[in-house]
Design a protein around this motif. Structure first.
Motif, PDB file in Angstrom:
ATOM      1  N   ILE A   1       0.867  -1.185   0.000  1.00  0.00           N
ATOM      2  CA  ILE A   1       0.000   0.000   0.000  1.00  0.00           C
ATOM      3  C   ILE A   1       0.903   1.235   0.000  1.00  0.00           C
ATOM      4  O   ILE A   1       1.574   1.517   0.992  1.00  0.00           O
ATOM      5  CB  ILE A   1      -0.917   0.015   1.240  1.00  0.00           C
ATOM      6  CG1 ILE A   1      -1.627  -1.344   1.398  1.00  0.00           C
ATOM      7  CG2 ILE A   1      -1.932   1.149   1.136  1.00  0.00           C
ATOM      8  CD1 ILE A   1      -2.284  -1.530   2.755  1.00  0.00           C
ATOM      9  N   HIS A   2       0.930   1.960  -1.101  1.00  0.00           N
ATOM     10  CA  HIS A   2       1.809   3.114  -1.214  1.00  0.00           C
ATOM     11  C   HIS A   2       1.308   4.281  -0.364  1.00  0.00           C
ATOM     12  O   HIS A   2       0.132   4.372  -0.009  1.00  0.00           O
ATOM     13  CB  HIS A   2       1.940   3.557  -2.672  1.00  0.00           C
ATOM     14  CG  HIS A   2       0.703   4.228  -3.221  1.00  0.00           C
ATOM     15  ND1 HIS A   2       0.413   5.554  -2.997  1.00  0.00           N
ATOM     16  CD2 HIS A   2      -0.308   3.747  -3.989  1.00  0.00           C
ATOM     17  CE1 HIS A   2      -0.719   5.869  -3.598  1.00  0.00           C
ATOM     18  NE2 HIS A   2      -1.186   4.786  -4.205  1.00  0.00           N
ATOM     19  N   GLY A   3       2.227   5.195  -0.059  1.00  0.00           N
ATOM     20  CA  GLY A   3       1.880   6.373   0.733  1.00  0.00           C
ATOM     21  C   GLY A   3       1.852   7.642  -0.088  1.00  0.00           C
ATOM     22  O   GLY A   3       1.709   7.617  -1.303  1.00  0.00           O
TER      23      GLY A   3
ATOM     24  N   GLY B   1       5.789  -1.656   8.265  1.00  0.00           N
ATOM     25  CA  GLY B   1       5.495  -0.251   7.997  1.00  0.00           C
ATOM     26  C   GLY B   1       6.752   0.578   7.907  1.00  0.00           C
ATOM     27  O   GLY B   1       7.639   0.476   8.763  1.00  0.00           O
ATOM     28  N   PHE B   2       6.842   1.383   6.858  1.00  0.00           N
ATOM     29  CA  PHE B   2       7.949   2.313   6.678  1.00  0.00           C
ATOM     30  C   PHE B   2       7.455   3.731   6.972  1.00  0.00           C
ATOM     31  O   PHE B   2       6.597   4.251   6.262  1.00  0.00           O
ATOM     32  CB  PHE B   2       8.488   2.265   5.240  1.00  0.00           C
ATOM     33  CG  PHE B   2       8.921   0.893   4.780  1.00  0.00           C
ATOM     34  CD1 PHE B   2       9.805   0.137   5.526  1.00  0.00           C
ATOM     35  CD2 PHE B   2       8.451   0.365   3.584  1.00  0.00           C
ATOM     36  CE1 PHE B   2      10.220  -1.119   5.102  1.00  0.00           C
ATOM     37  CE2 PHE B   2       8.852  -0.880   3.143  1.00  0.00           C
ATOM     38  CZ  PHE B   2       9.738  -1.640   3.899  1.00  0.00           C
ATOM     39  N   SER B   3       7.961   4.344   8.028  1.00  0.00           N
ATOM     40  CA  SER B   3       7.586   5.727   8.377  1.00  0.00           C
ATOM     41  C   SER B   3       6.071   5.898   8.419  1.00  0.00           C
ATOM     42  O   SER B   3       5.515   6.849   7.865  1.00  0.00           O
ATOM     43  CB  SER B   3       8.199   6.720   7.384  1.00  0.00           C
ATOM     44  OG  SER B   3       9.607   6.661   7.393  1.00  0.00           O
ATOM     45  N   SER B   4       5.404   5.003   9.087  1.00  0.00           N
ATOM     46  CA  SER B   4       3.944   4.969   9.065  1.00  0.00           C
ATOM     47  C   SER B   4       3.326   6.158   9.805  1.00  0.00           C
ATOM     48  O   SER B   4       3.797   6.553  10.874  1.00  0.00           O
ATOM     49  CB  SER B   4       3.434   3.680   9.714  1.00  0.00           C
ATOM     50  OG  SER B   4       3.945   2.552   9.046  1.00  0.00           O
TER      51      SER B   4
ATOM     52  N   ALA C   1       1.368   7.302   4.626  1.00  0.00           N
ATOM     53  CA  ALA C   1      -0.082   7.122   4.693  1.00  0.00           C
ATOM     54  C   ALA C   1      -0.475   5.691   4.352  1.00  0.00           C
ATOM     55  O   ALA C   1      -1.494   5.186   4.838  1.00  0.00           O
ATOM     56  CB  ALA C   1      -0.787   8.100   3.758  1.00  0.00           C
ATOM     57  N   GLY C   2       0.333   5.028   3.525  1.00  0.00           N
ATOM     58  CA  GLY C   2       0.081   3.613   3.235  1.00  0.00           C
ATOM     59  C   GLY C   2       0.257   2.748   4.473  1.00  0.00           C
ATOM     60  O   GLY C   2      -0.437   1.740   4.642  1.00  0.00           O
TER      61      GLY C   2
END
Length: 327
Positions: A98-100, A195-198, A170-171
């Motif tokens: 899920i992209h951000g 999660g990366f930098s969620s 945001a993803g």
């Protein structure tokens, strides 16, 4: 590289590579000012923001695997996205990505480089979902699309235990919200979540407080709140799909959260990891010192990003081993 570990927290100290320093310099003089100045209430401003994000995401010229477009009918409506690394067969282990980008920008295409690298490293295809974006579509459009994509994967023959959900920014918020939606529907949780930098607090109050102690080279809390408001205007922030921090529980999947030590959103991951563990869940937290928002995108040139993805590999290998042992 020095790693300081607590029970489940890892503060990873790295010396900034030349590529990281160049990225920080470019963010300071181009990305951050542009995000601050662009008027998001106008179509031109939205296009400008999206162009800025395309440049930020594709500047690494990362190698991309072939993608197969998906436009199908899912259990709750249409799902649109792409398979990267080849269409999956029923029963395959897959990644659901899920992209951000603040609910307003980016797409599976902008993130295809990172998604391709994840597919190569983890030896499984990736379904990257394309969700409806603000300002044309508002909450809960993106959340509905992400839920439908997950349910479509199950409909295609992939067990939840074979799905790893991943998201950035945001993803990452959408990924955490997805777990809450699955709980409410009585659908099994995925095998794991990365999660990366969620985003955890969509009001950006946590980020604003954290921003008093660090200077984010990419975006301020004030700008981040303004960007996400295009999707969340009029929304009830007590909704558990948004208030993911208040919806933690032991039933959620094991998680790995990575964040940069110099980003305003860093405290979001810290608060979520602490809350989930207090609720009886499993969450590993990695804080990469001096790193910026979604620094993993820089893996082709940045040693720090490659090391972070090495850690993702180890986490998923452990998840796979545990599932095999209990199968």
């Amino acid at each position: 590289m020095a790693v300081h570990t607590g029970a489940d927290d890892h503060v990873i100290t790295v010396r900034r590579s030349p590529a990281a320093l160049m990225t920080i310099w470019a963010s300071r003089i181009f990305v951050r000012p542009m995000l601050w100045l662009l008027p998001l209430h106008s179509p031109i401003g939205v296009l400008g923001y999206r162009f800025t994000q395309v440049v930020a995401c594709r500047m690494w010229l990362a190698a991309m695997l072939p993608a197969t477009r998906v436009d199908a009918t899912g259990p709750k409506g249409r799902t649109v996205g792409e398979w990267v690394g080849g269409p999956a067969q029923p029963g395959d282990r897959v990644i659901y990505y899920i992209h951000g980008s603040g609910y307003i920008s980016c797409s599976p295409w902008t993130h295809r480089g990172l998604v391709s690298e994840l597919s190569r490293r983890l030896h499984r295809p990736v379904y990257a979902v394309r969700y409806r974006r603000a300002p044309k579509y508002r909450f809960p459009a993106a959340h509905d699309d992400v839920l439908n994509g997950y349910l479509w994967l199950i409909e295609q023959g992939h067990r939840p235990a074979d799905i790893v959900v991943m998201g950035d920014s945001a993803g990452g918020h959408l990924a955490l919200g997805l777990c809450v939606q699955l709980r409410e529907l009585g659908v099994d949780q995925p095998a794991a979540l990365v999660g990366f930098s969620s985003v955890v607090d969509p009001t950006w109050q946590l980020a604003q407080a954290h921003g008093e102690h660090i200077w984010d080279q990419f975006v301020s809390a004030r700008t981040g709140r303004r960007i996400m408001h295009t999707y969340l205007v009029g929304a009830d922030f007590s909704d558990p799909r948004l208030n993911v921090l208040g919806a933690v529980g032991p039933d959620l999947p094991p998680m790995l959260l990575q964040t940069g030590g110099s980003e305003a959103l860093g405290s979001d991951s810290e608060h979520y990891a602490a809350a989930l563990r207090s609720a009886g869940g499993r969450c590993e937290l990695e804080v990469w010192s001096d790193m910026f928002h979604v620094f993993q995108m820089g893996y082709p040139r940045m040693s720090e990003a490659r090391s972070a993805l090495d850690s993702v590999e180890r986490f998923i290998e452990n998840i796979d081993t545990n599932h095999t042992a209990t199968a």
